[in-house]
Design an enzyme around this catalytic site. Structure first.
Site, mmCIF file in Angstrom:
data_model
loop_
_atom_site.group_PDB
_atom_site.id
_atom_site.type_symbol
_atom_site.label_atom_id
_atom_site.label_comp_id
_atom_site.label_asym_id
_atom_site.label_seq_id
_atom_site.Cartn_x
_atom_site.Cartn_y
_atom_site.Cartn_z
ATOM 1 C CB VAL A 1 5.842 -3.465 4.117
ATOM 2 C CG1 VAL A 1 6.709 -4.151 5.168
ATOM 3 C CG2 VAL A 1 6.606 -3.274 2.813
ATOM 4 C CB VAL A 2 0.952 -5.926 6.276
ATOM 5 C CG1 VAL A 2 0.406 -4.687 5.593
ATOM 6 C CG2 VAL A 2 0.794 -7.143 5.367
ATOM 7 C CB VAL A 3 4.078 -7.643 10.674
ATOM 8 C CG1 VAL A 3 4.200 -8.776 11.703
ATOM 9 C CG2 VAL A 3 5.319 -7.579 9.810
ATOM 10 C CE1 TYR B 1 9.634 -0.462 4.879
ATOM 11 C CE2 TYR B 1 8.554 1.415 5.903
ATOM 12 C CZ TYR B 1 8.483 0.174 5.306
ATOM 13 O OH TYR B 1 7.273 -0.433 5.144
ATOM 14 N NE ARG C 1 1.396 4.973 11.718
ATOM 15 C CZ ARG C 1 1.354 3.651 11.767
ATOM 16 N NH1 ARG C 1 2.140 3.004 12.604
ATOM 17 N NH2 ARG C 1 0.523 2.975 10.992
ATOM 18 N N GLY D 1 8.806 -8.411 10.034
ATOM 19 C CA GLY D 1 8.797 -7.371 9.018
ATOM 20 C C GLY D 1 10.174 -7.178 8.410
ATOM 21 C CE LYS D 2 17.130 -5.514 10.240
ATOM 22 N NZ LYS D 2 17.974 -5.104 11.406
#
Length: 236
Positions: free
Chosen positions: A123-125, A166, A161, A135-136
Site C-alpha cells: 500500500v503506497v502513495v 487502517y 506509525r 491511499g484511503k
C-alpha cells in the site's frame, strides 16, 4: 504488527462478503447483509475531476514508475521482472494514475486463496500526492473487490506509525491476542552479521535490503550492531 478481521454476515445471494502483520476487519451486522456498494470517501467522479484515473488491472502499469514510488516511500528497489511475477500472482489490485504524467501515484494489491483469506500488500502513495486521500481511496475499493469475491478474512502488515490509517477502515491489531509471525533465516542473518563486522559489502547488503526498513531495524536491534545505520544496511 498484523491487522486482521472477519466478516460475520452473509450476503442475501448466499455469497459470503468480505473485506493484511496488520489484518483489516470488515464488520457487518448479523441482522443486515453487508453491502459493498458503499459510499467512498472520495467518489470516482471526484477523483476523475482532479485528474486521477482508477485502474484495476496491471496492463497499463509501468513497473519502472511503480518501482520509483516504492523507493520514494522507503521500500527497497525491486527487480521489475519479480514485480511482474508478483502481479501475475495477485488476486486483486488497484492503482491510481495521474493523468498529466500518466504515472502511478497510489497502489495496493492483495494475494490469497481466492475463497477464505487475503493479505493486502504494497500500500503506497507517492509522497508528492499524499494528503489527498488517495491511499484511503485505493484501500476502500480494494477491500470491496475482495468482499465481492466472498473473502471473509483480510489481513495486512503495518508499521505502528500508520495503524491510525487502517483502523478507521475496520482493521484491528492483534485481534483476540493473535500475533503475526514471520520466518527469518537466522543462519543467513548471522553470516550477514559477520560480513558487516569485517566490512564486506556484497551479497549480504543486497539480501538484507529485501526485508524492508522495518525488518532491517528489527534485525539490527536483535544483534545490536554497533555503528551500523539503516542507510548502511541498505547500501548496494
Amino acid at each position: 504488527m498484523i491487522l486482521r478481521g472477519t466478516i460475520s454476515a452473509l450476503h442475501s445471494s448466499s455469497a459470503a462478503l468480505l473485506r493484511p502483520k496488520t489484518t483489516v476487519a470488515a464488520v457487518s451486522s448479523q441482522s443486515q447483509p453487508f453491502s459493498f456498494n458503499k459510499s467512498y470517501s472520495i467518489s470516482d467522479k471526484d477523483l476523475n475531476s482532479r485528474g486521477f484515473i482508477l485502474r484495476r488491472t496491471p496492463s497499463d502499469l509501468n513497473l519502472d514508475n511503480l518501482n520509483k514510488v516504492f523507493v520514494a516511500v522507503g521500500f527497497p528497489k525491486r527487480d521489475t521482472d519479480k514485480i511482474r511475477i508478483a502481479l501475475e500472482n495477485t488476486d486483486a489490485l488497484l492503482w491510481i494514475e495521474y493523468e498529466k504524467t500518466q504515472r502511478p501515484v497510489a497502489f495496493a494489491r492483495a494475494t490469497g486463496d481466492g475463497v477464505f483469506n487475503a493479505i493486502i500488500w504494497d500500500v503506497v502513495v507517492d509522497p508528492s500526492f499524499q494528503g489527498f486521500g488517495l491511499g484511503k481511496a485505493v484501500m476502500e475499493r480494494l477491500i470491496d473487490q475482495l468482499l465481492e469475491k466472498g473473502i471473509t478474512n483480510i489481513a495486512l502488515y503495518s508499521e505502528p506509525r500508520v495503524l491510525g490509517f487502517y483502523k478507521p477502515m475496520g482493521f484491528v491489531a492483534d485481534p483476540d491476542g493473535i500475533r503475526g509471525m514471520s520466518y527469518w533465516n537466522w543462519g543467513k542473518i548471522r553470516v550477514l552479521e559477520k560480513k558487516i563486522e569485517v566490512g564486506e559489502e556484497g551479497e549480504g547488503y543486497t539480501w538484507l535490503s529485501g526485508f524492508g526498513e522495518g525488518m532491517a531495524r528489527a534485525v539490527a536491534r536483535e544483534f545490536a550492531w554497533v555503528g551500523v545505520t539503516i542507510s548502511t544496511l541498505f547500501k548496494m
